[in-house]
Design an enzyme around this catalytic site. Structure first.
Site, PDB file in Angstrom:
ATOM      1  N   ARG A 240     -19.062 -59.906  21.564  1.00 38.65           N
ATOM      2  CA  ARG A 240     -20.401 -59.899  20.978  1.00 38.65           C
ATOM      3  C   ARG A 240     -21.256 -58.906  21.730  1.00 38.65           C
ATOM      4  O   ARG A 240     -21.093 -58.731  22.947  1.00 38.65           O
ATOM      5  CB  ARG A 240     -21.070 -61.272  21.130  1.00 38.65           C
ATOM      6  N   GLU A 269     -27.006 -54.736  17.375  1.00 40.97           N
ATOM      7  CA  GLU A 269     -26.342 -54.048  16.264  1.00 40.97           C
ATOM      8  C   GLU A 269     -26.994 -54.434  14.928  1.00 40.97           C
ATOM      9  O   GLU A 269     -27.533 -55.552  14.817  1.00 40.97           O
ATOM     10  CB  GLU A 269     -24.840 -54.388  16.251  1.00 40.97           C
ATOM     11  N   HIS A 287     -18.169 -53.279  14.299  1.00 39.37           N
ATOM     12  CA  HIS A 287     -17.904 -54.724  14.216  1.00 39.37           C
ATOM     13  C   HIS A 287     -16.881 -55.038  13.112  1.00 39.37           C
ATOM     14  O   HIS A 287     -17.175 -55.759  12.154  1.00 39.37           O
ATOM     15  CB  HIS A 287     -19.218 -55.496  13.985  1.00 39.37           C
TER      16      HIS A 287
HETATM   17  C1  GLV Z   1     -16.911 -62.032  14.137  1.00 44.25           C
HETATM   18  O1  GLV Z   1     -17.500 -61.429  14.959  1.00 44.25           O
HETATM   19  C2  GLV Z   1     -16.729 -63.462  14.166  1.00 44.25           C
HETATM   20  O2  GLV Z   1     -17.340 -64.133  15.010  1.00 44.25           O
HETATM   21  O3  GLV Z   1     -16.009 -63.972  13.314  1.00 44.25           O
END
Ligand code: GLV
Length: 327
Positions: A240, A269, A287
């Protein structure tokens, strides 16, 4: 009896909407409008369920303004967009989407580590720019993956899947640090050795971050931690934004106090710290850790299954807090 009403906070596969429509009235958002908090609250009036993604924040303010809301199903394994204590206090169920994305996300983490160590983005840009006119002995020489020491910070399901890839597929020496140590059996299966965070930072040739975001993990990697790493080391963040202090990382990359980084997640982000866009020794992806079609479909399916279970009186599949329906 009236059908329950569900809001889809973001666009999703049409077949998921169709499945939910078998039990509920669904307000879709196939234009993928990014709702402000006020817009989300307005859309949630009269809704008992919401299908969220990691970008939709459900906090005490939203809950207070949406008294009919009973379940929030997140199409993500991470749930730092949910204020779980506030949801529990309000009697609102929270679910996430674990397991179905573990191997896919581990693949991306590994790909990012390899691309980072072998300078793939940097060398591709060089080639595309028409700068390649000869071979030379040290051109884009990076570092090895095979036989290197893989350090993993955060040893949940995805961390373990990465450890297995490293140890079994690439003969890496795997060390890890986690809030709690794995069982002896799991350590043996992952061929991973538990070490202190200081040892991990100092010894890893490639450091992979796979821990959940919380107040406790905010800036777990900052200037001080980066200074503990080898100058030849690489850092990969697939966890994250906010776990790494991106400003400090940009400085470390610029000064080459670490060799390179691979980042799939960013503080704030989709904004990216400008210092990270300025340096060549970083591989950047938007991401996409879980982004394969089968996995994204499975994640959406699991979030939908939690909503279907809730509204048909069945046990939840992946609850994050106590289910107020159970006595
Ligand atoms: C993606 O970042 C998730 O947490 O599934």
């Amino acid at each position: 009896m009236n059908k329950p009403r569900i809001l889809m906070a973001r666009a999703v596969f049409p077949e998921i909407i169709e499945r939910l429509q078998t039990v509920a009235e669904v307000e879709a958002n196939q234009e993928d409008v990014l709702f402000t908090k006020a817009e989300l609250v307005a859309k949630l009036q009269g809704k008992q369920g919401v299908f969220t993604t990691g970008t939709d924040r459900i906090d005490a303010e939203v809950l207070a303004a949406c008294p009919e809301l009973r379940i929030c199903a997140n199409m993500a394994v991470g749930y730092n967009n949910f204020d779980i204590p506030a949801m529990t206090a309000a009697g609102v169920v929270a679910t996430n989407a674990p397991d179905v994305l573990t191997e896919t996300t581990a693949d991306l983490g590994f790909a990012l580590m390899m691309a980072t160590a072998r300078r793939m983005a940097e060398s591709e840009h060089y080639l595309r720019a028409g700068l390649w006119n000869r071979w030379s002995y040290d051109m884009f020489a990076g570092s090895d993956i095979h036989g290197a020491t893989l350090g993993i910070l955060g040893m949940g399901r995805i961390g373990q899947a990465i450890a297995r890839r490293g140890a079994l597929g690439f003969g890496m020496k795997v060390i890890y640090h986690n809030r709690s140590r794995l069982s002896v059996e799991l350590e043996a299966e992952c061929k991973a050795r538990y070490v202190s965070k200081d040892h991990l930072l100092a010894q890893a040739d490639h450091l992979m971050l796979v821990l959940p975001y919380s107040a406790a993990s905010h800036h777990a990697i900052g200037a001080a931690e980066l200074a503990q790493m080898k100058p030849t080391a690489t850092l990969v963040n697939i966890a994250r934004g906010g776990i790494v202090d991106d400003a400090a990382l940009a400085v470390a990359l610029k000064n080459r106090t670490i060799a390179a980084a691979g980042l799939d997640v960013f503080e704030g982000e989709p904004m990216v710290h400008p210092g990270l866009l300025d340096v060549p020794n970083v591989v950047l992806t938007p991401h996409i850790g879980s982004a394969t079609m089968p996995t994204r479909l499975a994640m959406a399916g699991l979030a939908a299954d939690n909503l279907l279970a809730f509204f048909s009186g069945q046990p939840l599949l992946t609850p994050l807090n106590p289910d107020p329906r159970t006595p």
